[in-house]
Design a protein around this motif. Structure first.
Motif, PDB file in Angstrom:
ATOM      1  N   LYS A 184     -34.534 -29.805 -30.439  1.00 22.28           N
ATOM      2  CA  LYS A 184     -35.773 -30.785 -30.580  1.00 22.28           C
ATOM      3  C   LYS A 184     -37.012 -30.157 -30.650  1.00 22.28           C
ATOM      4  O   LYS A 184     -38.002 -30.516 -31.264  1.00 22.28           O
ATOM      5  N   LEU A 185     -37.025 -28.913 -29.701  1.00 22.87           N
ATOM      6  CA  LEU A 185     -38.191 -28.148 -29.773  1.00 22.87           C
ATOM      7  C   LEU A 185     -38.445 -27.335 -31.130  1.00 22.87           C
ATOM      8  O   LEU A 185     -39.625 -27.562 -31.428  1.00 22.87           O
ATOM      9  N   TYR A 186     -37.384 -27.233 -31.913  1.00 23.12           N
ATOM     10  CA  TYR A 186     -37.701 -26.536 -33.044  1.00 23.12           C
ATOM     11  C   TYR A 186     -38.386 -27.559 -33.957  1.00 23.12           C
ATOM     12  O   TYR A 186     -39.453 -27.210 -34.852  1.00 23.12           O
ATOM     13  N   PHE A 187     -37.926 -28.846 -33.992  1.00 21.66           N
ATOM     14  CA  PHE A 187     -38.666 -29.946 -34.838  1.00 21.66           C
ATOM     15  C   PHE A 187     -40.056 -30.255 -34.324  1.00 21.66           C
ATOM     16  O   PHE A 187     -40.998 -30.525 -35.055  1.00 21.66           O
ATOM     17  N   ARG A 188     -40.205 -30.145 -32.959  1.00 23.96           N
ATOM     18  CA  ARG A 188     -41.756 -30.661 -32.479  1.00 23.96           C
ATOM     19  C   ARG A 188     -42.472 -29.565 -32.850  1.00 23.96           C
ATOM     20  O   ARG A 188     -43.831 -29.669 -33.022  1.00 23.96           O
ATOM     21  N   GLU A 189     -42.152 -28.018 -32.940  1.00 26.54           N
ATOM     22  CA  GLU A 189     -43.026 -27.131 -33.209  1.00 26.54           C
ATOM     23  C   GLU A 189     -43.235 -26.661 -34.870  1.00 26.54           C
ATOM     24  O   GLU A 189     -43.836 -25.945 -34.914  1.00 26.54           O
ATOM     25  N   LEU A 190     -42.690 -27.495 -35.524  1.00 24.59           N
ATOM     26  CA  LEU A 190     -42.996 -27.212 -36.974  1.00 24.59           C
ATOM     27  C   LEU A 190     -44.342 -27.467 -37.159  1.00 24.59           C
ATOM     28  O   LEU A 190     -45.096 -28.144 -36.621  1.00 24.59           O
ATOM     29  N   PRO A 191     -44.943 -26.597 -38.267  1.00 30.87           N
ATOM     30  CA  PRO A 191     -46.510 -26.648 -38.409  1.00 30.87           C
ATOM     31  C   PRO A 191     -46.857 -27.896 -38.903  1.00 30.87           C
ATOM     32  O   PRO A 191     -47.992 -28.433 -38.673  1.00 30.87           O
ATOM     33  N   GLU A 192     -46.013 -29.027 -39.500  1.00 28.99           N
ATOM     34  CA  GLU A 192     -46.265 -30.032 -39.814  1.00 28.99           C
ATOM     35  C   GLU A 192     -44.826 -30.888 -39.416  1.00 28.99           C
ATOM     36  O   GLU A 192     -43.635 -30.378 -39.734  1.00 28.99           O
ATOM     37  N   PRO A 193     -44.956 -32.322 -39.150  1.00 25.32           N
ATOM     38  CA  PRO A 193     -43.557 -32.908 -38.962  1.00 25.32           C
ATOM     39  C   PRO A 193     -42.643 -32.856 -40.001  1.00 25.32           C
ATOM     40  O   PRO A 193     -43.043 -32.872 -41.493  1.00 25.32           O
ATOM     41  N   LEU A 194     -41.359 -32.920 -39.748  1.00 24.85           N
ATOM     42  CA  LEU A 194     -40.315 -33.113 -41.026  1.00 24.85           C
ATOM     43  C   LEU A 194     -40.345 -33.973 -41.940  1.00 24.85           C
ATOM     44  O   LEU A 194     -40.246 -33.690 -43.215  1.00 24.85           O
ATOM     45  N   LEU A 195     -41.004 -35.245 -41.602  1.00 23.65           N
ATOM     46  CA  LEU A 195     -41.384 -36.069 -42.763  1.00 23.65           C
ATOM     47  C   LEU A 195     -42.880 -36.032 -43.087  1.00 23.65           C
ATOM     48  O   LEU A 195     -43.279 -37.078 -43.852  1.00 23.65           O
ATOM     49  N   THR A 196     -43.544 -34.897 -42.830  1.00 24.02           N
ATOM     50  CA  THR A 196     -44.972 -34.616 -43.291  1.00 24.02           C
ATOM     51  C   THR A 196     -45.899 -35.421 -42.975  1.00 24.02           C
ATOM     52  O   THR A 196     -46.005 -36.875 -42.901  1.00 24.02           O
ATOM     53  N   ASP A 197     -47.227 -34.862 -43.278  1.00 18.38           N
ATOM     54  CA  ASP A 197     -48.429 -35.402 -42.685  1.00 18.38           C
ATOM     55  C   ASP A 197     -48.965 -36.191 -43.509  1.00 18.38           C
ATOM     56  O   ASP A 197     -49.483 -37.486 -43.483  1.00 18.38           O
ATOM     57  N   ARG A 198     -48.644 -35.916 -45.005  1.00 20.04           N
ATOM     58  CA  ARG A 198     -49.141 -36.459 -46.212  1.00 20.04           C
ATOM     59  C   ARG A 198     -48.584 -37.876 -46.389  1.00 20.04           C
ATOM     60  O   ARG A 198     -49.378 -38.880 -46.842  1.00 20.04           O
ATOM     61  N   LEU A 199     -47.268 -37.921 -45.956  1.00 24.84           N
ATOM     62  CA  LEU A 199     -46.491 -39.211 -46.007  1.00 24.84           C
ATOM     63  C   LEU A 199     -46.592 -40.311 -44.960  1.00 24.84           C
ATOM     64  O   LEU A 199     -46.111 -41.328 -44.906  1.00 24.84           O
ATOM     65  N   TYR A 200     -47.316 -39.813 -43.796  1.00 26.39           N
ATOM     66  CA  TYR A 200     -47.373 -40.569 -42.534  1.00 26.39           C
ATOM     67  C   TYR A 200     -47.810 -42.027 -42.713  1.00 26.39           C
ATOM     68  O   TYR A 200     -47.122 -42.957 -42.304  1.00 26.39           O
ATOM     69  N   PRO A 201     -49.004 -41.944 -43.321  1.00 20.90           N
ATOM     70  CA  PRO A 201     -49.499 -43.477 -43.377  1.00 20.90           C
ATOM     71  C   PRO A 201     -48.597 -44.181 -44.370  1.00 20.90           C
ATOM     72  O   PRO A 201     -48.451 -45.556 -44.007  1.00 20.90           O
ATOM     73  N   ALA A 202     -47.870 -43.802 -45.177  1.00 23.16           N
ATOM     74  CA  ALA A 202     -47.263 -44.688 -46.127  1.00 23.16           C
ATOM     75  C   ALA A 202     -45.761 -45.105 -45.494  1.00 23.16           C
ATOM     76  O   ALA A 202     -45.379 -46.162 -45.278  1.00 23.16           O
ATOM     77  N   PHE A 203     -45.324 -44.248 -44.454  1.00 21.63           N
ATOM     78  CA  PHE A 203     -44.262 -44.526 -43.581  1.00 21.63           C
ATOM     79  C   PHE A 203     -44.408 -45.888 -42.740  1.00 21.63           C
ATOM     80  O   PHE A 203     -43.748 -46.709 -42.295  1.00 21.63           O
ATOM     81  N   MET A 204     -45.651 -45.607 -42.216  1.00 24.26           N
ATOM     82  CA  MET A 204     -46.300 -46.501 -41.287  1.00 24.26           C
ATOM     83  C   MET A 204     -46.171 -48.165 -42.032  1.00 24.26           C
ATOM     84  O   MET A 204     -45.964 -49.012 -41.231  1.00 24.26           O
ATOM     85  N   GLU A 205     -47.027 -47.960 -43.112  1.00 21.73           N
ATOM     86  CA  GLU A 205     -46.929 -49.065 -44.042  1.00 21.73           C
ATOM     87  C   GLU A 205     -45.680 -49.828 -44.639  1.00 21.73           C
ATOM     88  O   GLU A 205     -45.234 -51.072 -44.436  1.00 21.73           O
ATOM     89  N   GLY A 206     -44.840 -48.853 -44.933  1.00 17.87           N
ATOM     90  CA  GLY A 206     -43.628 -49.282 -45.420  1.00 17.87           C
ATOM     91  C   GLY A 206     -42.633 -49.853 -44.409  1.00 17.87           C
ATOM     92  O   GLY A 206     -41.829 -50.938 -44.550  1.00 17.87           O
ATOM     93  N   ILE A 207     -42.602 -49.512 -43.081  1.00 10.08           N
ATOM     94  CA  ILE A 207     -41.887 -50.265 -42.159  1.00 10.08           C
ATOM     95  C   ILE A 207     -42.483 -51.674 -41.628  1.00 10.08           C
ATOM     96  O   ILE A 207     -41.556 -52.090 -41.009  1.00 10.08           O
ATOM     97  N   ALA A 208     -43.652 -51.769 -41.960  1.00 10.28           N
ATOM     98  CA  ALA A 208     -44.203 -52.923 -41.665  1.00 10.28           C
ATOM     99  C   ALA A 208     -43.957 -54.120 -42.558  1.00 10.28           C
ATOM    100  O   ALA A 208     -44.298 -55.155 -42.487  1.00 10.28           O
TER     101      ALA A 208
END
Length: 859
Positions: free
Chosen positions: A722-746
């Motif tokens: 869990k710590l490895y994934f938390r300390e990645l410079p950006e999350p595994l599913l990326t900063d760029r795609l974050y807003p799109a994931f939020m819209e897609g799940i809605a």
């Protein structure tokens, strides 16, 4: 315990006063859809809170004689009715001035009590001691601590009142005072023994009798009387009276504090802690009396009460359970017409002489408890969070009060359902006549409290009896007035500006424990509250065959609006015959348990805060510090290219010439080899020092990695992943795609959601996608063992969702205003994204890349 009325001292009247003034909330639901009309209790009166002594200033005496205003713990929006802002702030000053004067008197009383302690201690080691060291420590137990707490409080409050300013803040002082009430609990527990010891010593020693009958108390600075003579017994009573008076002052302060004043939430929090404390010591200080006597002719007293979920005829019902000195009574509120006083309806009762706890064999024969589906509980949490956001929006836009009330009602209904359906820990009781009853609790802590309270009463010489219909009616009729727990523990019962709790990460080090009488195999568990109930979050290793375990283990616990931390100390049982058939776990013995309030002032510092919690004669030392969620969201881009932690996943896989980072593969392999059936795997925290050791070994690419992994506690390995994934410079599913994931799940249309969610996966860089799919299949295999490890897909999504998918710092600043909002707006959606993929049929990397559909729009 007998009521305190030693040598003509005044009997406590705090319960009558406080409970006649408390606000009554939504405790009128029973799980059967019955709702009661609410109305305040009759005959509310105000109790004066200043010491009635000749040294009191005329201004304060006049305040007491007025007695006309009833004290309300729930001031309306803005300010109390009819009170102008200027007048309200002036009243604040008057209330504080009065309290300061009584605080000075109280400190002088404590000083007078402490004065003979030093000379008595000095003579204790001579050939002619007045008292033994043991007797001195018993009589003056905790007085020095109480004195220091109040001296510090007085010294900090005094200059604020003397140099008065309308914007003066002092809520943190009252909050700190309330957070130290544990010292008073220890004093109250010892109070009766202290009085008995003092009395015996007076009878056997003339010198001590003279000292104890005439202690000199200094008068206030502006008083003509330099000293007054008071007995030791009268002074020992003062701390017991003090909390009540402080609580009433908090009522008055809140009444005259504008809701937008920074002190308001702090004072509310202090009031909540004080009220809870007063409820918890109800039995110890002033057992309530009813008109009913027990079969032996003694007065029946209420010892404990609270809301419990009962399983009756296959369905869950919310009951209010009352434990009296000789009987356990299970009740629900009756439906009454408007204007009528509320009453309880007795569902059943068991005389304590007839009450037995079932053996493991009897539990095995009882009907099994079916837990409520996790995904339905998660849905309720999501609805509650969404409704909270809507209410805040309505308030911000000054929406109609009717609309806000409608939303609050909906929120209460969802919170009530969550409260009804979340508990899973069985608490069974039997009547000797063969009838059995089953309650479900959220924590071993509550089960232990109820069991201990009943067993303590059963040590007395109790008789079996049958209540006549008249006696039962009188006893049930008294419950409404006697109850100490007024409201169902849901947030909709709290005041709007009451502390929302802490959101983020609590770091706790469990150091050591002392006070065990014999060697045992010992461990501790940590629990925090979440959505109205408690969840176990961490467990130390078992320290074998010792009376002084030294764990020194650090844990990181995620908080979701939490206000309390509980520590439970267990003796590990290795006898496999002692298995609880309800959950297939061996029953370990609770050696001690304690709870502390998570005071934001104390916890929210960068430094560690060390504390000791006392439980049944056992002292556990621990340290803690807190990182708020908005702070934990901040990612600092790493410039290092060596090691694996904090380095881009593409850099690591390229260097290793691997598709999935070595650290991920090794941790997953080890968990699947020996941790897949571990209860709470990925939810229970690993020891922080072990996790840091593993981190260092992976970063150094040490050749001993595999050997170290095979010896390491499995929760530490899960924590490292869990710590490895938390300390990645950006999350595994990326900063760029974050807003799109939020819209897609809605998206509500299933086909549109499927297209969007699959397209988003295709848009991930290959190393991220392959690693994500690898982790996904692993988590599905963990969830297949849910009957054993208690980790469903929903639980795993809750643990990993916010780690794999988090907003960038820019994103979080743009959309969120507070830590609570972060949980409400984002975390639930992050959980839902991961859950969507976990519930999806197997996703193949090759198939995904090949099946591009016609969805080529860039995200």
């Amino acid at each position: 315990m007998e009521p305190l009325s030693h040598r003509g001292l005044p009997r406590l009247s705090w319960i009558d006063t406080l409970y006649s003034n408390f606000s009554y909330g939504a405790d009128d639901y029973d799980g059967e859809g019955n709702e009661e009309q609410k109305r305040p209790p009759e005959g509310s009166e105000t109790m004066p809170y200043i010491d009635e002594s000749p040294t009191m200033s005329p201004q304060l005496s006049a305040r007491n004689q007025g007695g006309g205003d009833s004290i309300s713990p729930t001031p309306p929006e803005g300010l109390a009715p009819g009170v102008e802002a200027g007048k309200g702030l002036e009243m604040r000053k008057l209330v504080l001035s009065g309290f300061l004067a009584s605080e000075e008197i109280y400190i002088n009383q404590l000083e007078a009590l402490l004065l003979p302690m030093k000379p008595l201690k000095a003579t204790a080691t001579t050939s002619q001691p007045v008292l033994t060291i043991q007797q001195i420590e018993t009589i003056f137990y905790k007085i020095q601590d109480i004195y220091e707490i109040h001296k510090e409080f007085y010294d900090n409050l005094c200059p604020k009142v003397q140099q008065w300013d309308s914007q003066v803040t002092m809520g943190h002082l009252f909050q700190k005072l309330a957070s130290q009430l544990g010292v008073y609990k220890a004093f109250v527990d010892n109070y009766k023994v202290a009085l008995e010891t003092a009395e015996k010593c007076s009878q056997s020693n003339n010198q001590f009798q003279k000292i104890s009958e005439e202690l000199k108390v200094k008068g206030p600075k502006d008083s003509k009387d330099s000293h007054t003579s008071v007995t030791m017994e009268a002074l020992l009573y003062k701390p017991i009276d003090r909390v009540t008076r402080s609580t009433l002052v908090l009522h008055d302060l809140l009444k005259h504090t504008p809701v937008d004043h920074p002190d308001y939430p702090l004072l509310q929090d202090a009031l909540r802690i004080s009220q809870n404390f007063l409820s918890s010591i109800n039995e110890d200080i002033d057992p309530r009396r009813t008109a009913v006597t027990t079969p032996k002719g003694e007065t029946r007293q209420l010892v404990k009460d609270g809301f419990l979920v009962e399983v009756s005829e296959g369905s869950r019902k919310l009951r209010h359970v009352f434990l009296f000195t000789d009987v356990l009574l299970c009740a629900k509120l009756k439906k009454t017409s408007a204007g009528k006083h509320q009453q309880y309806d007795c569902k059943w009762y068991i005389p304590l002489a007839d009450l037995v706890f079932p053996s493991p064999e009897e539990s095995e024969a009882s009907p099994q408890v079916h837990p409520f589906p996790d995904h339905e509980l998660e849905d309720m949490k999501m609805k509650i969070s969404a409704l909270k956001s809507e209410i805040q929006k309505e308030k911000a836009n000054k929406g109609q009060s009717r609309a806000i009330e409608r939303l609050k009602k909906k929120m209460f209904e969802n919170e009530f359902l969550l409260l009804l359906n979340s508990p899973t820990i069985p608490f069974r009781i039997h009547n000797r006549n063969g009838k059995s009853y089953l309650f479900l609790l959220s924590s071993d802590y509550e089960r232990s409290e109820w069991r201990e309270a009943i067993q303590k009463l059963q040590k007395k010489d109790l008789q079996a009896f049958v209540l006549s219909s008249v006696e039962l009616q009188v006893l049930t009729g008294s419950c409404f007035k006697l109850r100490t727990v007024h409201n169902i523990p849901v947030t909709s019962n709290k005041d709007d500006d009451e502390s929302p709790g802490l959101y983020g990460f609590l770091h706790v080090i469990v150091h050591s424990a002392k006070g065990f009488k014999q060697s045992a195999n010992l461990y501790c568990t940590l629990e925090v509250d979440s959505f109205g109930y408690f969840v176990s979050k961490a467990k130390t290793r078992v320290f074998r065959d010792t009376t002084e375990p030294k764990w020194d283990e650090e844990f990181e616990i995620e908080l979701e609006g939490s206000q309390s931390l509980r520590i439970l100390c267990y003796e590990k049982c290795y006898d496999k015959t002692k298995v609880n058939k309800d959950n297939n776990e061996i029953v370990d013995k609770i050696m001690g348990k304690g709870q502390i309030q998570l005071d934001p002032q104390t916890v929210e510092t960068k430094n560690w805060h060390t504390d000791v919690i006392e439980m049944n004669g056992i002292k556990v030392e621990f340290s803690m510090k807190f990182t708020s969620r908005d702070m934990s969201l901040k990612r600092t881009p790493s410039k290092k290219q060596t090691g694996v932690f904090g380095v881009k996943i593409s850099v690591v896989t390229k260097r290793e010439r691997s598709k999935v980072p070595y650290i991920v593969r090794q941790c997953v392999e080890e968990v699947e080899k020996r941790g897949i059936e571990e209860v709470g795997i990925y939810r229970i925290s690993g020891v922080a020092t072990d996790i840091q050791a593993l981190k260092a070994v992976f970063d150094a690419n040490n050749k001993d990695i595999l050997l170290m992994l095979s010896d390491m506690d499995i929760n530490a390995i899960a924590g490292t992943l869990k710590l490895y994934f938390r300390e990645l410079p950006e999350p595994l599913l990326t900063d760029r795609l974050y807003p799109a994931f939020m819209e897609g799940i809605a998206l509500s249309d299933p086909a549109a959601k499927e297209n969007c969610m699959m397209h988003l996966l295709r848009s991930l860089p290959d190393p991220n996608l392959i690693t994500f799919l690898f982790l996904l299949e692993h988590l599905k295999r963990v969830a297949e063992k849910e009957p054993v490890n208690k980790m469903s897909l929903h639980n795993l999504a809750t643990v990993f969702g916010p780690t794999l998918l988090r907003p960038s710092e820019v994103e979080s600043k743009a959309h969120l205003t507070s830590a609570a909002d972060i949980w409400s707006h984002d975390v639930m959606a992050q959980v839902q994204v991961l859950l969507y993929y976990l519930q999806h049929p197997p996703i193949s990397f090759a198939e995904l890349k090949r099946n591009t559909l016609y969805f080529s729009t860039d995200v």
